[in-house]
Design a protein around this motif. Sequence first.
Motif, PDB file in Angstrom:
ATOM      1  N   VAL A  44       0.961  -1.355   0.086  1.00 10.60           N
ATOM      2  CA  VAL A  44      -0.127   0.135   0.152  1.00 10.60           C
ATOM      3  C   VAL A  44       1.281   1.353   0.212  1.00 10.60           C
ATOM      4  N   TYR A  45       1.562   1.191   0.520  1.00 10.28           N
ATOM      5  CA  TYR A  45       2.717   2.223   1.092  1.00 10.28           C
ATOM      6  C   TYR A  45       3.718   2.914  -0.296  1.00 10.28           C
ATOM      7  N   SER A  46       4.353   1.426  -0.665  1.00 11.56           N
ATOM      8  CA  SER A  46       5.513   2.136  -1.771  1.00 11.56           C
ATOM      9  C   SER A  46       4.866   2.150  -3.649  1.00 11.56           C
ATOM     10  N   ARG A  47       3.486   0.914  -3.151  1.00 11.47           N
ATOM     11  CA  ARG A  47       2.498   0.585  -4.336  1.00 11.47           C
ATOM     12  C   ARG A  47       4.065  -0.746  -5.264  1.00 11.47           C
ATOM     13  N   TRP A  48       4.509  -1.076  -4.670  1.00  7.60           N
ATOM     14  CA  TRP A  48       5.832  -2.302  -5.417  1.00  7.60           C
ATOM     15  C   TRP A  48       4.320  -3.630  -5.591  1.00  7.60           C
ATOM     16  N   GLU A  49       4.708  -4.012  -6.467  1.00  7.46           N
ATOM     17  CA  GLU A  49       3.748  -4.754  -7.043  1.00  7.46           C
ATOM     18  C   GLU A  49       4.198  -5.491  -7.546  1.00  7.46           C
ATOM     19  N   ALA A  94       8.354  -5.627 -13.684  1.00  6.05           N
ATOM     20  CA  ALA A  94      10.278  -4.500 -13.272  1.00  6.05           C
ATOM     21  C   ALA A  94       9.911  -3.138 -13.122  1.00  6.05           C
ATOM     22  N   ARG A  95      10.077  -3.290 -14.892  1.00  6.54           N
ATOM     23  CA  ARG A  95      10.139  -0.978 -15.366  1.00  6.54           C
ATOM     24  C   ARG A  95       8.774  -0.886 -14.200  1.00  6.54           C
TER      25      ARG A  95
END
Length: 502
Positions: A164-169, A288-289
């Motif tokens: 949620v914080y960094s929006r890493w997916e 990754a991009r």
Amino acid sequence: MPYKFITDEQLRLYMTDRKTHGQRTAAARAGFSERTARRFDVDATLPSQRNIKRGRTVSDPLEDIWDKDILPILDKDNSVKPITLLRHIQSLYPLRFPDDRVKRTLERRVRGWRALNGPEKDIIFRQTPEPGYMGQSDFTDAADLSITIAGDPLVHRLYHFVLVYSRWEHVGVVLVGESFTALAENLQNALWSLGGAPENHRTDSLSAAFRNLSVEEKEDITKRYSAFVEHYGMEASRNNRGESHENGAIESHHGHLKTAIKQALILRGSNDFDTLDEYRRFLDELIARRNKHRDQDIQTELKSLKALPPRRTTDYTEVVSRVTKTSGFLVKQVFYSAPSRLIGQRLRVHIYDNRIEAYLGSTHVVSHSRERGHGKGPRIHVINYHHVIHALKRKPQALANSIYRDSIFPRTEYSLAWTLFQKKLSRRDACRQMVGILFLAHEEACEAEVAHLISREINAGRLPCAKKLKLNITKKNTDLPPDIPVVQPSLSVFDTLLEDRA
């Protein structure tokens, strides 16, 4: 202007300009219409000094029936729709309300009543994201991406994990529906790819994963999911059913993700992939991009994530199945082949989302890509011809009427060869030739090369023949490697090394 009252300043400006300008010009300069100017020419009293009674300009068509016929229905159930109320009063007063002219009036009256007398509405409390606290998982249907594998439509969903914080997916391909296996396998892939675990893991109600399961199976999956999140030191939370905004961080990401995939497919020039693995690589590179642009926030969040445990935990469903005399075993109504030496043995089968792994005790013995059975129609067979080829070599005529004959052929070229054999040869010769070709591919470990040679023979108008195909197979280099003399060092050399160290 409509719905704007004239001010004293506008009237004073108009009266001043009226001395030197015409009525239309003075009205335009003051900011009202010529019709209003004509009224002020008759009566120049300032608006603030006028006693104006504002209200309806026409009579209320619902005045005498609102309290009597409509309000009792709203008091009983405030969810009734205005169109329902309209049809109700039309049935009561067909001559008075022959059409829908009062529809807008009724909608406005009902909307106003609900604002004053209706139930309290739910409030969305926007949250400030906290580094390392929450990760969210969800599945989204990928039908609108129109992905094909070797020309065939790929029915699949996308598993989507977002911090949620960094929006890493992280994104994974799920071949059929939502399940605990798909969630556990893909969530673990996401966590190990990230290198840490958030404090809280949120999902939806997981109703799709529990669909068509018995009470015992539902309880078992609930326990397994609790053990799963406990293994990673996470807390499990779920949003309320029907409240998608509670999982909003990932719900909004679904649309952005699909848009990015569609745009990447446009640049690629095609929605078709040769293999499923190629499609998965395409998604991995795209994600990754996307994550690269969030690197600063990701580095901040990584500092707050929990360390991963020493190993992964169970992310499969286990069943026990016996290998029958047909050299195969059943898993969820799908028949999978096994080596004949396992006939009569009970195998522990680990069911993943896209594959099955079978074990005899602790020894891995069989792997297959996973297929899904259907409640109706013929049974699905997943056959590895290497498992049955030796038995077919001894009994080639069994091929003709085998219930899983078409599943034996590893490539379309082999199926095409069998079709031609059936047309051109007797059943006996067709079986012998087909089994001979399969045995050749097995013995020489050259399945792809044999398929290419079959295609070449058919295109040349000739029937493939196992003996002729064998002559054209690329010979493998069986020469032994050259002998390389190895000189053993004298033991005194090691004594010298020890002396130097001393």
